[in-house]
Design a protein around this motif. Structure first.
Motif, PDB file in Angstrom:
ATOM      1  N   GLU A 177       0.886  -1.353  -0.164  1.00  0.00           N
ATOM      2  CA  GLU A 177      -0.112  -0.112  -0.090  1.00  0.00           C
ATOM      3  C   GLU A 177       1.035   1.253  -0.153  1.00  0.00           C
ATOM      4  O   GLU A 177       0.594   2.368  -0.826  1.00  0.00           O
ATOM      5  CB  GLU A 177      -0.943  -0.105   1.064  1.00  0.00           C
ATOM      6  CG  GLU A 177      -1.922  -0.906   1.119  1.00  0.00           C
ATOM      7  CD  GLU A 177      -2.737  -1.056   2.624  1.00  0.00           C
ATOM      8  OE1 GLU A 177      -2.484  -1.109   3.582  1.00  0.00           O
ATOM      9  OE2 GLU A 177      -4.100  -1.194   2.081  1.00  0.00           O
ATOM     10  N   VAL A 230      -2.918  -3.470  -7.100  1.00  0.00           N
ATOM     11  CA  VAL A 230      -1.840  -2.526  -7.137  1.00  0.00           C
ATOM     12  C   VAL A 230      -1.544  -1.891  -8.129  1.00  0.00           C
ATOM     13  O   VAL A 230      -1.317  -2.787  -9.394  1.00  0.00           O
ATOM     14  CB  VAL A 230      -0.403  -3.186  -6.448  1.00  0.00           C
ATOM     15  CG1 VAL A 230       0.603  -2.135  -6.438  1.00  0.00           C
ATOM     16  CG2 VAL A 230      -0.758  -3.892  -5.013  1.00  0.00           C
ATOM     17  N   SER A 231      -1.462  -0.658  -8.586  1.00  0.00           N
ATOM     18  CA  SER A 231      -1.439  -0.056  -9.689  1.00  0.00           C
ATOM     19  C   SER A 231      -0.112  -0.042 -10.375  1.00  0.00           C
ATOM     20  O   SER A 231       0.004   0.084 -11.575  1.00  0.00           O
ATOM     21  CB  SER A 231      -1.874   1.488  -9.565  1.00  0.00           C
ATOM     22  OG  SER A 231      -1.007   2.283  -8.820  1.00  0.00           O
ATOM     23  N   LYS A 232       0.774  -0.453  -9.715  1.00  0.00           N
ATOM     24  CA  LYS A 232       2.307  -0.669 -10.078  1.00  0.00           C
ATOM     25  C   LYS A 232       2.697  -2.044 -10.420  1.00  0.00           C
ATOM     26  O   LYS A 232       2.108  -2.797  -9.714  1.00  0.00           O
ATOM     27  CB  LYS A 232       3.021   0.243  -9.356  1.00  0.00           C
ATOM     28  CG  LYS A 232       2.934   1.677  -8.943  1.00  0.00           C
ATOM     29  CD  LYS A 232       3.497   2.251  -8.042  1.00  0.00           C
ATOM     30  CE  LYS A 232       3.105   3.785  -7.878  1.00  0.00           C
ATOM     31  NZ  LYS A 232       3.629   4.496  -6.697  1.00  0.00           N
ATOM     32  N   ALA A 258      -0.163   1.287 -15.400  1.00  0.00           N
ATOM     33  CA  ALA A 258      -1.225   1.457 -14.622  1.00  0.00           C
ATOM     34  C   ALA A 258      -2.418   0.935 -15.227  1.00  0.00           C
ATOM     35  O   ALA A 258      -3.197   0.179 -14.901  1.00  0.00           O
ATOM     36  CB  ALA A 258      -1.387   2.703 -13.846  1.00  0.00           C
ATOM     37  N   ASP A 280       2.565   1.788  -3.336  1.00  0.00           N
ATOM     38  CA  ASP A 280       1.522   2.059  -4.398  1.00  0.00           C
ATOM     39  C   ASP A 280       1.042   3.497  -4.298  1.00  0.00           C
ATOM     40  O   ASP A 280       0.773   4.150  -5.140  1.00  0.00           O
ATOM     41  CB  ASP A 280       0.001   1.306  -4.217  1.00  0.00           C
ATOM     42  CG  ASP A 280      -0.639   1.085  -5.543  1.00  0.00           C
ATOM     43  OD1 ASP A 280      -0.052   1.121  -6.645  1.00  0.00           O
ATOM     44  OD2 ASP A 280      -1.871   1.059  -5.277  1.00  0.00           O
ATOM     45  N   CYS A 281       1.110   4.093  -3.071  1.00  0.00           N
ATOM     46  CA  CYS A 281       0.623   5.543  -2.882  1.00  0.00           C
ATOM     47  C   CYS A 281       1.943   6.422  -3.072  1.00  0.00           C
ATOM     48  O   CYS A 281       1.760   7.633  -2.879  1.00  0.00           O
ATOM     49  CB  CYS A 281       0.119   5.551  -1.353  1.00  0.00           C
ATOM     50  SG  CYS A 281      -1.420   4.698  -0.976  1.00  0.00           S
TER      51      CYS A 281
END
Length: 273
Positions: A41, A108-110, A221, A44-45
């Motif tokens: 997390e 997870v966007s990555k 992404a 990802d942020c």
């Protein structure tokens, strides 16, 4: 942030999460489960991170659930099955399938790259399969392990494994729990690449650095989201999504930079916007 069972290192736009119980072949614990999710997390942020690497310390990736934990479950449960732990969604905008206890890696966007440095068994193999890309060292060994523990295909491996290697091969690995070496894993499609053991992290970091430095984080992404969502879409639906996302891409800063750096023959400077 201090951790009990993992190490986290961030640099050059890459976050490396290392399972850190080498004396136990990085056997999975509740603390490790919590810490890996927190680290995912956080990465990802973090706008400074564009790629995530997951690996294990020492000579193992993850030997599966810690046997002491499994024995506690058996002793405490008796004839009752243990109640699954509840997990809040990683990202409520993705399909519910990617919001469960372990299946959140696709949310997870990555890109998540698994650097498989040794044995990956049971839950350890599940976590390896949820990585987007798997690069294995020559010493990597895979085993589903569940049937030899009196267990079943848990945590979605019955869905993920056939999609990677086909139904018959998946049933072979699940029913037999046999060990699969790195070269067979490559032939089956369990891993993307096998490299000499001593060169594993060098090769993984080089691949991760190429993604982090030379391609659009926005493109990565969106494409990752498209691919995982398409597992539940028809071809027509996937085409419609692609058309909509392409139109959005044309309006992005990364598209303008993608054209500009190619025309100007210079290093790209993508921002992810």
């Amino acid at each position: 942030m201090s951790h009990e069972d993992i190490l986290v290192e961030t640099g050059d736009r890459i976050a490396t999460i290392t399972l850190n119980r080498p004396d136990k072949l990085n056997a999975w614990t509740p603390a490790m489960e919590r810490e890996v999710r927190e680290a995912m997390e956080a990465a990802d942020c973090d706008d400074a991170v564009r790629v995530i690497v997951l690996t294990g310390a020492g000579r193992g990736f993850c030997a599966g659930a810690d046997m002491a934990v499994l024995n506690t479950i058996r002793t405490e449960a008796g004839d009752r099955a243990p109640r699954p732990l509840g997990t809040r969604p990683f990202d409520v905008s993705v399909p519910p399938d990617y919001q469960t206890r372990y299946s959140y890696f696709p949310a997870v966007s990555k890109p998540v790259i698994g650097a498989i440095n040794g044995p990956a068994a049971g839950l350890g193999m599940v976590m390896a399969l949820y990585c987007d890309i798997r690069i294995a060292g020559a010493d990597a060994v895979f085993s589903t392990a569940f049937s030899k523990r009196g267990l079943i295909a848990e945590h979605g491996i019955s869905w993920m494994l056939p999609r990677l290697i086909g139904l018959a091969a998946a049933l072979d690995l699940l029913l037999s729990s046999r060990k699969v070496g790195a070269e067979e894993a490559l032939r089956l499609g369990l891993v993307n690449r096998v490299v000499p053991q001593a060169e594993l992290m060098t090769e993984v970091r080089a691949y991760a650095a190429d993604l982090a430095q030379n391609v659009s984080p926005r493109s990565m992404a969106v494409m990752k989201r498209q691919v995982y969502a398409a597992q539940f879409e028809t071809l027509a639906e996937a085409v419609a999504v692609g058309n909509r996302e392409m139109a959005e891409s044309f309006r992005s800063e990364d598209f303008r930079e993608g054209v500009a750096h190619f025309v100007e023959k210079r290093q790209a400077n993508f921002t992810g916007r």
